[in-house]
Design an enzyme around this catalytic site. Structure first.
Site, short mmCIF file in Angstrom:
data_model
loop_
_atom_site.label_atom_id
_atom_site.label_comp_id
_atom_site.label_asym_id
_atom_site.label_seq_id
_atom_site.Cartn_x
_atom_site.Cartn_y
_atom_site.Cartn_z
CG ASN A 128 3.23 -0.42 -7.97
OD1 ASN A 128 3.10 -1.14 -8.95
ND2 ASN A 128 2.87 -0.66 -6.62
CD GLU A 191 0.97 -1.38 -11.71
OE1 GLU A 191 1.86 -2.38 -11.26
OE2 GLU A 191 1.28 -0.20 -12.05
CG ASP A 237 -2.26 -14.61 2.51
OD1 ASP A 237 -2.64 -14.65 1.38
OD2 ASP A 237 -1.41 -13.73 2.75
#
Length: 413
Positions: A128, A191, A237
């Site tokens: 990942n 990925e 964020d």
């Protein structure tokens, strides 16, 4: 990454900052004022870049496509690039985070944060890669925000259940298309293959001592995630508001590998690069989903919607109910989406004035607005309820079929 910066410099898209700058507030503040790549030659004595993918033009340039063709190009991905083994990582030294110009971005932040670090992990043969913000604890440890249910968190749980640690390698300063690929929801373990596809078909990787494979990067930090946790946050964020303090996993780094005079990459929290990397990977996913129910033309996650919460979907209607079907498909494809506006082909989705015009002239509040309460929303939305649910709104801003002539806009011959 250096090749990409050189290409952008040829296009006049790089601003070199030769004077000394501070990692505490100063560099982030400067990045907030421009879309250009800022190349700092003396960021507390180090080299660094910000705004690497500061706008859609930069992403289009990296892919070699037109800006308005981005979504269609990305939606055609097959995740079948070739990942080539280039041997072992060499030249490692004991990890020392004090050698890296990690920034403090805003006065309310809990500390210095890696914001462009890609966490590569591998467990039981499953790989990942994804970006996680990481707050520096000391010279060899960080605490990482691992969203529950996402793949890194799932692999960590599997490792801990077997009494093991999760091996990881964090890269900083990868080619922006590699970074983009790791921000995209892809089939499990794809990925690197997706990054290879975006890069033209092939990507070379090296293997760290702990078995994790990484692509070319300015800095590679090798280590493990175990059962230790620490307080993480507050941190700004995507919405520009502070995320709360949470107990999160600690990453302990054992080795680091650096290029000569490495270039650190920092992403400004809530800046344009952050919004692009958060939202743009979802646009092709929405495009494909809407294409299953009607004639989709384009998709945009807007800057005003934090690059993540608002979508404009352009369609060609085949039946009167197509816009509503498109709304539901968009929400299903991107569960964090909060509001979606569906428009006709004559509306320029990149022009917020034109989108507002469609809402103003083609929407009746009693028939064209869908309100969907009690559904899962984004954990980043300050309006979320304590149980994580929210209200989604879909707006059908398309012309009623059969009445097109009434909405024809005047134009010069």
């Amino acid at each position: 990454m250096r090749d990409f910066i050189a290409t952008m410099r040829e296009q006049g898209r790089v601003e070199d900052i030769e004077r000394p700058c501070s990692t505490v507030y100063e560099a982030p503040r400067m990045a907030s004022r421009t879309e250009k790549i800022l190349f700092f030659h003396d960021l507390d004595g180090h080299r660094a870049v910000m705004n690497l993918l500061g706008d859609r033009r930069a992403l289009a340039a990296a892919l070699g496509v037109g800006e308005r063709d981005l979504v269609r190009h990305l939606a055609a991905a097959t995740y079948d690039g070739s990942v080539r083994d280039a041997g072992r990582c060499e030249g490692g030294v004991p990890a020392d985070l004090s050698r890296i110009p990690v920034m403090t971005h805003f006065p309310g932040d809990a500390g210095r944060y890696f914001t462009a670090g890609v966490v590569f992990s591998c467990f039981d043969g499953v790989e990942n890669a994804s970006i996680h913000r990481m707050m520096v604890l000391d010279d060899h440890r960080v605490v990482a925000r691992l969203v529950e249910g996402r793949h890194t968190h799932t692999l960590l749980k599997a490792a801990l259940a077997r009494g093991e640690r999760l091996p990881v390698a964090v890269t900083v300063g990868t080619h922006p298309l590699v970074t983009f690929a790791t921000c995209t929801r892809v089939p499990q373990g794809k990925e690197l293959a997706y990054a290879a596809e975006l890069m033209g078909g092939e990507l070379a990787v090296r293997t760290c001592e702990n078995g994790v494979r990484v692509p070319d990067a300015e800095i590679v930090l090798e280590g493990y995630i175990g059962a230790e946790t620490a307080s993480e946050g507050p941190f700004v964020d995507i919405t520009g508001t502070y995320d709360p303090v949470r107990q999160q996993p600690v990453i302990e780094f054992t080795h680091m590998y650096c290029k000569e005079d490495p270039i650190y990459h920092g992403i400004l929290p809530a800046g344009d690069e952050h919004k692009l990397l958060m939202g743009a990977p979802y646009e092709p996913k929405i495009y494909r989903a809407v294409g299953e129910v009607t004639g989709v033309r384009n998709v945009l996650l807007t800057k005003g919607g934090a690059g993540y919460l608002h979508a404009v979907v352009q369609i060609r209607k085949n039946t009167q109910g197509d816009a509503r079907n498109a709304i539901m498909a968009a929400f299903a494809a991107h569960t964090s989406l909060k509001h979606v506006v569906v428009v006709d082909e004559d509306i320029d989705i990149y022009d917020p004035y034109d989108v507002e015009y469609a809402i103003a002239t083609r929407v009746r509040g009693d028939t064209d607005i869908m309100v969907i309460p009690g559904v899962r929303g984004s954990s980043l939305d300050p309006m979320r309820l304590a149980d994580g649910t929210n209200v989604k709104v879909g707006v059908d801003a398309t012309i009623v079929m059969g009445r097109e002539d009434e909405f024809k806009r005047a134009e010069w011959l």
